[in-house]
Design an enzyme around this catalytic site. Structure first.
Site, PDB file in Angstrom:
ATOM      1  N   ASP A   1      -9.470  42.193  35.500  1.00 35.39           N
ATOM      2  CA  ASP A   1     -10.505  41.470  34.759  1.00 35.39           C
ATOM      3  C   ASP A   1     -10.879  40.149  35.444  1.00 35.39           C
ATOM      4  OD1 ASP A   1      -9.896  42.186  31.250  1.00 35.39           O
ATOM      5  OD2 ASP A   1      -9.400  43.377  33.025  1.00 35.39           O
TER       6      ASP A   1
ATOM      7  N   HIS B   1     -13.921  38.392  34.100  1.00 30.79           N
ATOM      8  CA  HIS B   1     -14.526  37.696  32.968  1.00 30.79           C
ATOM      9  C   HIS B   1     -15.327  36.472  33.367  1.00 30.79           C
ATOM     10  CE1 HIS B   1     -13.332  40.102  29.642  1.00 30.79           C
ATOM     11  NE2 HIS B   1     -12.067  40.081  29.972  1.00 30.79           N
TER      12      HIS B   1
ATOM     13  N   ASP C   1     -14.556  44.669  33.302  1.00 32.12           N
ATOM     14  CA  ASP C   1     -14.588  43.353  32.651  1.00 32.12           C
ATOM     15  C   ASP C   1     -14.998  42.240  33.620  1.00 32.12           C
ATOM     16  OD1 ASP C   1     -12.199  43.394  29.856  1.00 32.12           O
ATOM     17  OD2 ASP C   1     -14.002  44.558  30.289  1.00 32.12           O
TER      18      ASP C   1
ATOM     19  N   ASP D   1     -18.528  38.266  30.457  1.00 29.84           N
ATOM     20  CA  ASP D   1     -18.103  37.723  29.164  1.00 29.84           C
ATOM     21  C   ASP D   1     -17.015  36.676  29.299  1.00 29.84           C
ATOM     22  OD1 ASP D   1     -18.529  40.631  26.985  1.00 29.84           O
ATOM     23  OD2 ASP D   1     -19.859  38.965  27.469  1.00 29.84           O
ATOM     24  N   ARG D   2     -17.099  35.708  28.413  1.00 30.19           N
ATOM     25  CA  ARG D   2     -16.111  34.652  28.264  1.00 30.19           C
ATOM     26  C   ARG D   2     -16.217  33.540  29.302  1.00 30.19           C
ATOM     27  NH1 ARG D   2     -12.165  38.424  25.881  1.00 30.19           N
ATOM     28  NH2 ARG D   2     -12.285  37.964  23.676  1.00 30.19           N
TER      29      ARG D   2
ATOM     30  N   ASN E   1     -14.473  47.672  29.214  1.00 31.91           N
ATOM     31  CA  ASN E   1     -14.988  47.693  27.843  1.00 31.91           C
ATOM     32  C   ASN E   1     -15.993  46.571  27.578  1.00 31.91           C
ATOM     33  OD1 ASN E   1     -12.588  45.954  27.882  1.00 31.91           O
ATOM     34  ND2 ASN E   1     -12.921  45.729  25.697  1.00 31.91           N
ATOM     35  N   HIS E   2     -16.003  45.567  28.445  1.00 31.27           N
ATOM     36  CA  HIS E   2     -16.998  44.514  28.266  1.00 31.27           C
ATOM     37  C   HIS E   2     -18.320  44.816  28.954  1.00 31.27           C
ATOM     38  CE1 HIS E   2     -15.094  41.066  26.123  1.00 31.27           C
ATOM     39  NE2 HIS E   2     -14.031  41.810  26.331  1.00 31.27           N
TER      40      HIS E   2
ATOM     41  N   HIS F   1      -9.818  51.035  33.502  1.00 31.31           N
ATOM     42  CA  HIS F   1      -9.769  49.711  32.877  1.00 31.31           C
ATOM     43  C   HIS F   1      -8.763  49.613  31.730  1.00 31.31           C
ATOM     44  CE1 HIS F   1     -10.957  45.757  31.544  1.00 31.31           C
ATOM     45  NE2 HIS F   1     -11.014  46.231  30.321  1.00 31.31           N
TER      46      HIS F   1
ATOM     47  N   ARG G   1      -6.502  46.694  18.193  1.00 35.00           N
ATOM     48  CA  ARG G   1      -7.926  46.730  18.475  1.00 35.00           C
ATOM     49  C   ARG G   1      -8.698  47.610  17.509  1.00 35.00           C
ATOM     50  NH1 ARG G   1      -8.284  44.446  23.835  1.00 35.00           N
ATOM     51  NH2 ARG G   1      -6.412  44.856  25.040  1.00 35.00           N
TER      52      ARG G   1
ATOM     53  N   HIS H   1      -7.327  45.073  31.341  1.00 37.40           N
ATOM     54  CA  HIS H   1      -7.615  45.015  29.902  1.00 37.40           C
ATOM     55  C   HIS H   1      -6.796  44.012  29.095  1.00 37.40           C
ATOM     56  CE1 HIS H   1      -9.603  46.540  26.397  1.00 37.40           C
ATOM     57  NE2 HIS H   1      -8.629  47.301  25.945  1.00 37.40           N
TER      58      HIS H   1
ATOM     59  N   ASP I   1       3.356  30.592  -7.155  1.00 37.21           N
ATOM     60  CA  ASP I   1       3.899  29.326  -7.633  1.00 37.21           C
ATOM     61  C   ASP I   1       4.044  29.386  -9.147  1.00 37.21           C
ATOM     62  OD1 ASP I   1       2.666  25.875  -7.612  1.00 37.21           O
ATOM     63  OD2 ASP I   1       4.665  26.718  -7.994  1.00 37.21           O
TER      64      ASP I   1
ATOM     65  N   ASP J   1     -33.357  41.287  16.595  1.00 38.42           N
ATOM     66  CA  ASP J   1     -34.297  40.424  17.299  1.00 38.42           C
ATOM     67  C   ASP J   1     -34.433  40.893  18.729  1.00 38.42           C
ATOM     68  OD1 ASP J   1     -34.206  37.032  18.503  1.00 38.42           O
ATOM     69  OD2 ASP J   1     -35.926  38.332  18.054  1.00 38.42           O
TER      70      ASP J   1
ATOM     71  N   GLU K   1     -36.124  41.661   7.139  1.00 39.73           N
ATOM     72  CA  GLU K   1     -35.138  42.238   8.045  1.00 39.73           C
ATOM     73  C   GLU K   1     -33.754  41.702   7.698  1.00 39.73           C
ATOM     74  OE1 GLU K   1     -37.002  40.937  11.601  1.00 39.73           O
ATOM     75  OE2 GLU K   1     -37.893  42.886  12.054  1.00 39.73           O
TER      76      GLU K   1
ATOM     77  N   ASP L   1     -33.416  30.930   4.389  1.00 40.29           N
ATOM     78  CA  ASP L   1     -34.768  30.650   4.865  1.00 40.29           C
ATOM     79  C   ASP L   1     -35.028  29.162   4.739  1.00 40.29           C
ATOM     80  OD1 ASP L   1     -37.390  30.566   5.497  1.00 40.29           O
ATOM     81  OD2 ASP L   1     -38.063  31.891   3.887  1.00 40.29           O
TER      82      ASP L   1
ATOM     83  N   GLU M   1     -30.760  27.882  13.642  1.00 39.14           N
ATOM     84  CA  GLU M   1     -30.431  27.117  12.434  1.00 39.14           C
ATOM     85  C   GLU M   1     -29.269  27.760  11.721  1.00 39.14           C
ATOM     86  OE1 GLU M   1     -34.456  25.807  10.407  1.00 39.14           O
ATOM     87  OE2 GLU M   1     -32.644  24.645  10.043  1.00 39.14           O
TER      88      GLU M   1
END
Lengths: 187, 691
Positions: B176, B178, B205, B208-209, B237-238, B292, B361, B388, B482, B565, B576, B607, B618
């Site tokens: 990996d 990454h 891999d 990512d990250r 897997n990534h 992997h 996993r 992995h 308690d 999106d 949506e 909204d 936001e």
């Protein structure tokens, strides 16, 4: 505090319900709870260093595990602990069960507690008899790598990284970092 | 001069006993100090690991959700259904190539970055490495150029790479990466660039990250173009659009390529699906399989070799059936599960025999040493090389030396592990393992203490987040236990509840000092929630229960948002959003009943501008865990001293995405691991690691 059970009477006969009083012993209970918490804490520390997840750690890791719990044994004392725990048929590793039974006693008896800050300060002051407030790296090397239970090179390097942390230009102003060395009493 | 002389005289005057004793005291205190640091580090590591696994469970939840989608597509509007399903569908080839045609893109005269004009040569490769090392970003025109060429090559490859050392002489196997460019460059620096006589297998891999997923994968694809007969890529897997949506690659593409990223991501999505599934290495004396994740008891290599691998756009989401229906046939399902196993399985952490569900996993398997034995025997293999999982030393032998895990991203996510690679020479019986670490220059100057703190902080933040998102449930269980209403619980009771509710088997008693107060009566459990609040000022609703639900689902919402999106505008419509919530709720309760009033209230609250659109930024911004009290040491005051220890706040560096923390506030961005863990500088220099 007493609780009342409605049960058969003491003679074991199913006679008219005679309330039987069972006494709860709060002291005993809190001791039992403290014991459980201690065992869990010990198991956690052991498991964290149990890389193969098979309930054993290598004997060489014992020092780290014991100390990670906040105990401050000397190397000599550590050897004693090791011999109590190790198994002749398998001297290279230590099993969780042996670890727990020996360590539980040590914790309960509060053995190998560290020195308070004042004593550590005095230890440094012995090495700084002129009371300069600092000790040079060379002097530290003379003591810590030759006397007591000497540091090896790696340990000394790590020590100096903390000791010189405050950019004091190659000397160790020991008062500053003693706080880091002293174990907090929260376990 | 005389001063010095006096001092040396003084030293010899000390009595041996007192200096011996003093030295011993200091040494003992220091050794304990170091051991405690080690414990802190290991504990932080465990937190990180277990949280990482538990967040990957979202993948499994997503898969379930898609299964439900198949069954319940009538509750969703057709457009949303289509959009969600689109993610699992291959992009139409002609259209894709047309939309990403490099020839149709102009490079602005202001562009200062590297260029790839004409033929891609070794010099191009070297120039790119230098440009990336300096932090430059390649213009998308050239990215498309590279991706088109690489894709053409990948399409011609069979499902597995055949690596024959009688031709190649030796091979490097890399785990990996990454997105950690420094590690890749270090590997090239020390072992030479890929070439016809310097073969490499990259075991998945790549993305990512890390901060440079784009640059890493581009370099690997350029290397593939240059030496297709000695550069081998395995999918990880990534390399999966559903995973990259959450773990940083998609964001990185967004940041670096702005508006056009939609098509770029489609192209990557397609390329991922063309990556070979594993490599078969003939070392002369032995044959290896390099894959992997791992294996299972149902892997049938003959079937795997003849599968249509590019049907598996995402390994999360089942492909459409060949017969056009939505449901897979049994045979197709078998194939699908095998593919999942190849990319997601792990050797059983407890060394148990057999093959069981991988409950860390939540998909694929834990395979035991007997499964490995059977598999290797069946296919006449000597060893299984896989990746992995991060390992402290960068590598690990398990199953009696028959499984070798290799992981090449050092100091992964701000941790302190070594990276490792393997070199196997022709006719050798064993591989050579090489470990290394690369660190940003600043980190080098930090003491071990500071480094531990830097790694600890993000791990504890992540833990606090987990705790806060289960606040209500935890509180309920605490109060139930308690019985005497003392506001305290015994240590072990508290620990058990934490394990149960959070589904995290962590060393709670060891960690307790950082999360909760205690006194002689026990754990004061209410204090666990006192220091942090879930800031809901943006949400105009009084029902904090809903807020917490949203917070709990944030991972799922993020994925679903990104899928809906699709043109990456940053907005989805209120309708949506309503559909997404319904889908989530439907998932939660399993039946068709959805509380419309609840959905309405959620939509209104989300909204913010009241314009019928929900702004994703936001939404992300609105989730903050705010630290309301100034951080103070939870330990008791040290003996004889009235000073409280304030943790060194200068050691907490804001990453480039987190905004600078206000006084007393700690910001946690939702983008999970990539942001929280990357507390290091983003300009990375290559340091000499240990070989």
């Amino acid at each position: 505090m007493a609780t009342i059970d409605e049960e058969t009477n003491i003679a074991g006969e199913a006679g008219p319900a005679v309330p039987r009083v069972t006494l709860r012993d709060p002291v005993r209970e809190s001791e039992e709870r403290a014991n459980q918490a201690r065992l869990k804490r010990l198991t956690e520390a052991f498991t964290i260093f149990d890389q193969e997840a098979n309930n054993t750690i290598p004997s060489t890791e014992l020092g780290t595990v014991v100390r990670s719990l906040g105990l401050v044994p000397t190397e000599g004392e550590l050897q004693d602990v090791l011999s109590e725990m190790s198994d002749d048929s398998n001297p290279e590793s230590i099993h969780l069960d042996r670890f727990l039974s020996v360590m539980n006693v040590l914790l309960k008896d509060r053995r190998y507690q560290g020195e308070p800050e004042s004593k550590i300060l005095r230890a440094f002051q012995v090495l700084d008899p002129d009371n300069n407030g600092f000790i040079s790296e060379e002097e530290l090397r003379n003591y810590l790598c030759k006397e007591g239970e000497p540091f090896n090179d790696e340990e000394f390097q790590d020590f100096m990284t903390i000791a010189l942390d405050d950019e004091s230009g190659g000397v160790c102003t020991y008062k500053e970092f003693i706080q880091n060395l002293v174990v907090e009493d929260n376990d | 001069m005389s001063d010095r002389a006096d001092k040396s005289k003084t030293i010899t005057k000390l009595s041996t006993t007192s200096s011996e004793k003093s030295a011993s005291k200091i040494q003992a205190a220091f050794r304990t100090h170091q051991a405690r640091l080690k414990l802190k580090n290991q504990a932080a590591w465990q937190i990180h690991e277990k949280l990482e696994y538990s967040s990957e469970q979202t993948e499994a939840k997503l898969k379930d959700l898609f299964d439900k989608l198949l069954k319940a597509s009538d509750i969703l509007s057709p457009s949303v259904t289509k959009l969600l399903q689109k993610a699992g569908l291959p992009v139409e080839e002609q259209e894709l190539l047309r939309l990403t045609n490099p020839d149709s893109i102009q490079v602005e005269s202001s562009y200062q970055g590297p260029r790839v004009d004409g033929q891609i040569t070794r010099q191009t490769f070297i120039d790119l490495i230098e440009a990336f090392r300096q932090g430059q970003i390649l213009h998308e025109k050239y990215v498309y150029l590279i991706l088109h060429q690489a894709r053409a090559i990948l399409k011609t490859l069979p499902n597995f790479n055949h690596v024959d050392l009688s031709n190649l002489k030796h091979v490097y196997i890399i785990g990996d990466l990454h997105g950690q460019l420094a590690d890749l460059l270090h590997i090239f620096n020390t072992n030479g660039l890929p070439a016809a006589d310097n073969a490499y297998v990259f075991n998945g891999d790549f993305v990512d990250r890390g901060q440079n997923s784009v640059e890493v994968i581009l370099l690997l694809l350029v290397a593939l173009i240059l030496c297709p007969s000695s550069l081998f890529l395995n999918r990880g897997n990534h390399e999966d659009i559903m995973v990259t949506v959450r773990y940083g690659f998609q964001n990185e593409v967004h940041q670096k390529y702005g508006k056009r990223k939609g098509h770029l991501l489609d192209l990557f999505k397609d390329i991922f699906s063309w990556l070979p599934l594993y490599s078969y290495v003939d070392t002369g004396k032995a044959k290896l399989m390099v894959v992997h994740g791992g294996i299972s008891d149902r892997i049938n290599l003959k079937k795997i070799n003849s599968a249509t691998r590019n049907r598996y756009i995402s390994i999360e989401v089942p492909p459409e059936s060949k017969n056009g229906g939505k449901r897979l046939t049994d045979e197709e399902d078998q194939e699908y599960r095998q593919i999942q196993d190849l990319f997601w399985s792990d050797p059983d952490p407890h060394g148990r025999s057999g093959c069981r569900k991988n409950d860390a996993r939540k998909m694929a398997c834990f395979f035991g040493p007997d499964i490995t034995e059977q598999f290797l025997k069946r296919y006449n293999l000597a060893m299984l090389v896989r990746s992995h999982q991060v390992k402290q030393e960068g590598y690990e032998f398990t199953h009696d030396g028959k499984v070798l895990t290799v992981f090449s991203a050092s100091n992964y996510c701000g941790g302190s592990n070594w990276g490792a690679i393997i070199r196997w020479d022709y006719n050798d019986e064993e591989p050579c393992v090489i470990s290394f670490k690369t660190l940003p220059v600043e980190m080098n100057k930090l003491s071990f203490n500071k480094k531990v703190t830097l790694f600890e902080d993000p791990a504890y933040h992540a833990l606090v987040e987990k705790i806060m998102s289960h606040k209500n449930l935890l509180r309920k269980e605490f109060e139930k236990a308690d019985e005497n209403k003392t506001d305290h619980l015994p240590l072990t009771t508290w620990a058990d509840i934490m394990t149960q509710v959070l589904q995290l088997d962590l060393p709670w008693l060891t960690l307790r000092g950082k999360i909760v107060y205690e006194d002689s009566q026990g754990i004061a459990y209410k204090t666990m929630f006192e220091d942090y609040i879930l800031d809901n000022s943006k949400f105009q609703m009084s029902n904090t229960g809903i807020m917490e639900d949203l917070y709990k689902w944030k991972d799922m919402l993020l994925i679903l948002f990104n899928l809906i999106d699709y043109n990456h505008s940053g907005f989805i419509s209120r309708n949506e959003f309503a559909d997404v919530i319904k889908l989530l709720l439907h998932g939660e309760h399993g039946n068709g009943e959805v509380n419309q009033a609840y959905v309405d209230e959620l939509c209104s609250a989300m909204d913010f501008d009241k314009n019928g659109k929900i702004d994703m930024n936001e939404f992300l911004e609105s989730f903050r865990i705010v630290h309301v009290k100034k951080p103070t040491a939870k330990a008791k005051l040290s003996n004889g001293n009235n000073t409280l220890k304030i943790p060194d706040s200068s050691s907490r560096r804001p990453s480039q995405v987190l905004t600078c923390p206000d006084e007393g506030k700690v910001w946690i961005c939702l983008e999970d691991d990539q942001v929280r863990m990357q507390v290091v500088e983003d300009k990375v220099s290559i340091c000499q690691g240990k070989d």
